[in-house]
Design an enzyme around this catalytic site. Structure first.
Site, PDB file in Angstrom:
ATOM      1  N   LYS A 122     -12.913   6.958   3.855  1.00  0.00           N
ATOM      2  CA  LYS A 122     -12.760   7.848   5.009  1.00  0.00           C
ATOM      3  C   LYS A 122     -13.580   9.135   4.827  1.00  0.00           C
ATOM      4  O   LYS A 122     -14.019   9.453   3.726  1.00  0.00           O
ATOM      5  CB  LYS A 122     -11.279   8.197   5.212  1.00  0.00           C
ATOM      6  CG  LYS A 122     -10.396   6.956   5.430  1.00  0.00           C
ATOM      7  CD  LYS A 122     -10.809   6.231   6.708  1.00  0.00           C
ATOM      8  CE  LYS A 122      -9.809   5.162   7.110  1.00  0.00           C
ATOM      9  NZ  LYS A 122      -9.758   4.001   6.217  1.00  0.00           N
TER      10      LYS A 122
HETATM   11  N1  T4K Z   1      -5.153   2.206  10.254  1.00  0.00           N
HETATM   12  C1  T4K Z   1      -6.466   1.942  10.427  1.00  0.00           C
HETATM   13  C2  T4K Z   1      -7.004   1.879  11.809  1.00  0.00           C
HETATM   14  C3  T4K Z   1      -7.298   1.731   9.317  1.00  0.00           C
HETATM   15  O1  T4K Z   1      -8.608   1.442   9.501  1.00  0.00           O
HETATM   16  C4  T4K Z   1      -6.749   1.819   8.015  1.00  0.00           C
HETATM   17  C5  T4K Z   1      -7.583   1.610   6.861  1.00  0.00           C
HETATM   18  C6  T4K Z   1      -5.374   2.129   7.876  1.00  0.00           C
HETATM   19  C7  T4K Z   1      -4.612   2.306   9.025  1.00  0.00           C
HETATM   20  C8  T4K Z   1      -4.697   2.221   6.553  1.00  0.00           C
HETATM   21  O2  T4K Z   1      -5.153   3.297   5.745  1.00  0.00           O
HETATM   22  P1  T4K Z   1      -5.080   3.153   4.130  1.00  0.00           P
HETATM   23  O3  T4K Z   1      -3.719   2.599   3.794  1.00  0.00           O
HETATM   24  O4  T4K Z   1      -6.192   2.257   3.680  1.00  0.00           O
HETATM   25  O5  T4K Z   1      -5.226   4.583   3.667  1.00  0.00           O
HETATM   26  C9  T4K Z   1     -11.236  -0.603   4.196  1.00  0.00           C
HETATM   27  C10 T4K Z   1     -10.251   0.402   3.648  1.00  0.00           C
HETATM   28  O6  T4K Z   1      -9.589  -0.092   2.486  1.00  0.00           O
HETATM   29  C11 T4K Z   1      -9.217   0.856   4.623  1.00  0.00           C
HETATM   30  O7  T4K Z   1      -8.752   2.129   4.179  1.00  0.00           O
HETATM   31  C12 T4K Z   1      -9.809   1.033   6.025  1.00  0.00           C
HETATM   32  N2  T4K Z   1      -8.813   1.331   6.999  1.00  0.00           N
HETATM   33  C13 T4K Z   1     -10.533  -0.224   6.447  1.00  0.00           C
HETATM   34  C14 T4K Z   1     -11.161  -0.085   7.814  1.00  0.00           C
HETATM   35  O8  T4K Z   1     -11.581  -0.468   5.529  1.00  0.00           O
HETATM   36  P2  T4K Z   1     -12.024  -2.924   3.323  1.00  0.00           P
HETATM   37  O9  T4K Z   1     -11.253  -4.016   2.686  1.00  0.00           O
HETATM   38  O10 T4K Z   1     -13.012  -3.258   4.335  1.00  0.00           O
HETATM   39  O11 T4K Z   1     -12.717  -1.958   2.279  1.00  0.00           O
HETATM   40  P3  T4K Z   1     -13.532  -2.209   0.978  1.00  0.00           P
HETATM   41  O12 T4K Z   1     -12.648  -1.902  -0.167  1.00  0.00           O
HETATM   42  O13 T4K Z   1     -14.211  -3.515   0.995  1.00  0.00           O
HETATM   43  O14 T4K Z   1     -14.585  -1.031   1.124  1.00  0.00           O
HETATM   44  C15 T4K Z   1     -15.700  -1.070   2.010  1.00  0.00           C
HETATM   45  C16 T4K Z   1     -16.923  -0.596   1.251  1.00  0.00           C
HETATM   46  O15 T4K Z   1     -16.724   0.733   0.803  1.00  0.00           O
HETATM   47  C17 T4K Z   1     -17.222  -1.402   0.003  1.00  0.00           C
HETATM   48  O16 T4K Z   1     -18.080  -2.459   0.325  1.00  0.00           O
HETATM   49  C18 T4K Z   1     -17.869  -0.404  -0.914  1.00  0.00           C
HETATM   50  C19 T4K Z   1     -17.325   0.933  -0.467  1.00  0.00           C
HETATM   51  N3  T4K Z   1     -16.314   1.472  -1.392  1.00  0.00           N
HETATM   52  C20 T4K Z   1     -15.001   1.070  -1.285  1.00  0.00           C
HETATM   53  C21 T4K Z   1     -14.054   1.552  -2.133  1.00  0.00           C
HETATM   54  C22 T4K Z   1     -12.609   1.115  -2.039  1.00  0.00           C
HETATM   55  C23 T4K Z   1     -16.700   2.345  -2.357  1.00  0.00           C
HETATM   56  O17 T4K Z   1     -17.894   2.682  -2.477  1.00  0.00           O
HETATM   57  N4  T4K Z   1     -15.761   2.858  -3.197  1.00  0.00           N
HETATM   58  C24 T4K Z   1     -14.444   2.489  -3.145  1.00  0.00           C
HETATM   59  O18 T4K Z   1     -13.613   2.973  -3.935  1.00  0.00           O
HETATM   60  O19 T4K Z   1     -10.900  -1.916   3.903  1.00  0.00           O
END
Ligand code: T4K
Length: 369
Positions: free
Chosen positions: A188
């Site tokens: 975020k």
């Molecule tokens: N409501 C809405 C509308 C939301 O979009 C979200 C979360 C929530 C509620 C809940 O909030 P949280 O409980 O998560 O605080 C990601 C995120 O994990 C999630 O927070 C987010 N929305 C959602 C839209 O996207 P993924 O599974 O697509 O993310 P991930 O881990 O594959 O990350 C995407 C890219 O970011 C990675 O390819 C590389 C980069 N990255 C990711 C992480 C975790 C980094 O560079 N460093 C990191 O530490 O869900």
């Protein structure tokens, strides 16, 4: 040209490590790691001030922020909550986890947010709340939604996970509705690594939220309700405080990068874009293709060059049959979810990379058209 290192949809916006260290030294000195310590309280105060809010409740993540927001309103189990199908799974799972029944209302095809014109038809005697999402940081039509809620005596909880820095009518969008829940996840605009924040103007709701996140304790450590452990740690707050000092720069950088993508891509009529309202924070760059096959072709072309866009949000969450087997169909959301993808957008992404990514998408989309 293939990028040497993979380019993902996002990378965290991080303050210089020395600025985080300065806060961490305080943690190491005091030995206070958690339990709403001094840095969490300061993060709450400083983020609230930055947003123009009187206060904030910091929590462990954005999903718990939605759960606590729903729980604090004290709705009977099985109450119906009108919500959007075009969102991340966390919005839906929070409703189900709290023992409530999601009722899906389709989205506006231009803004991608819950369509207020369709809400009233979905209201039943069991409806207690509306839970819209400010999708990709594009604010909902809050005035209309709040008017509908008032007319029918419903509560409004906004999923503002994407909405840090979003303003409507000159004030933070978090001020709308009964409660707003945001996310400070690593992906975020403002990140505490994992984290979330909840804002409720009503003092009783605010107090309830603080009790819910801390085992149901009140200030005197008496157990006054069933609570949980949703506290933010001091280490997370340290990261958040350091990052907060750079948030204005992050926001202006996103706008510049969003504008560059939009200028490059809007020349093609094979692509469509989200209609943004004033106050949008440009936290994502979603692009809509004419068909799912055109999207898959572009995604494949990007992958060949080491670029990993993301299908936010796919599938439309009303189609998760394992958890919502009897959900309403939502034709607009289901069709959009098949054709939309978010392109990489983050601070360290160079202008050259944006030009190259846009070129790949254009070439692929026009070839598929
Ligand atoms: N409501 C809405 C509308 C939301 O979009 C979200 C979360 C929530 C509620 C809940 O909030 P949280 O409980 O998560 O605080 C990601 C995120 O994990 C999630 O927070 C987010 N929305 C959602 C839209 O996207 P993924 O599974 O697509 O993310 P991930 O881990 O594959 O990350 C995407 C890219 O970011 C990675 O390819 C590389 C980069 N990255 C990711 C992480 C975790 C980094 O560079 N460093 C990191 O530490 O869900």
């Amino acid at each position: 040209m293939k990028f040497e290192k993979p380019i993902y949809v996002t990378m965290p916006s991080l303050a210089p490590l020395s600025e985080v260290d300065a806060y961490l030294e305080q943690v190491w000195k005091s030995g206070i790691m958690t339990h709403n310590g001094p840095l969490v309280r300061r993060f709450e105060r400083d983020f609230a001030t930055w947003s123009g809010l009187p206060h904030l409740v910091a929590v462990a993540n954005g999903t718990l922020a939605i759960q606590l927001a729903l729980r604090a309103l004290g709705m009977p189990p099985g109450s119906e909550v009108i919500t959007t199908p075009f969102t991340f799974i966390a919005t839906l799972s929070a409703i189900l986890y709290e023992g409530l029944k999601p009722v899906f209302v389709d989205i506006d095809p231009k803004t991608f947010n819950l369509d207020p014109a369709k809400i009233e038809a979905a209201i039943t005697p069991k409806t207690r709340a509306i839970l819209p999402v400010h999708v990709f940081g594009n604010p909902c039509d809050v005035d209309t939604i709040d008017a509908i809620a008032r007319k029918h005596g419903l509560k409004v909880v906004y999923d503002a996970a994407h909405a840090v820095g979003v303003k409507v009518n000159g004030k933070s969008v978090l001020e709308y509705g009964d409660v707003s829940a945001t996310s400070f996840h690593a992906t975020k605009l403002l990140n505490t690594s994992e984290g979330g924040g909840i804002y409720a103007a009503d003092e009783r709701i605010d107090r309830t939220l603080r009790e819910l996140r801390f085992f149901g304790y009140d200030d005197a450590k008496s157990v006054v309700r069933v609570g949980t452990n949703a506290k933010m740690t001091e280490v997370n707050a340290a990261i958040g405080l350091a990052n907060l000092a750079h948030l204005d720069d992050v926001l202006s950088d996103r706008l510049a990068k969003y504008t560059l993508y939009a200028d490059l891509l809007s020349r093609s009529d094979a692509l469509a874009f989200q209609k943004r309202s004033d106050g949008c924070n440009h936290s994502y760059f979603p692009v809509v293709f004419r068909s799912e096959s055109a999207l898959l072709k572009a995604d494949e072309a990007l992958r060949r060059e080491n670029v990993f866009a993301r299908r936010y949000f796919w599938p439309s969450v009303n189609t998760y049959r394992t958890i919502v087997p009897d959900a309403e169909r939502c034709a607009i959301s289901e069709s959009l979810a098949e054709r939309i993808m978010c392109l990489p957008l983050y601070g360290k992404l160079s202008e050259d990379a944006i030009r190259a990514i846009a070129g790949i998408v254009l070439e692929s989309a026009e070839g598929a058209a």
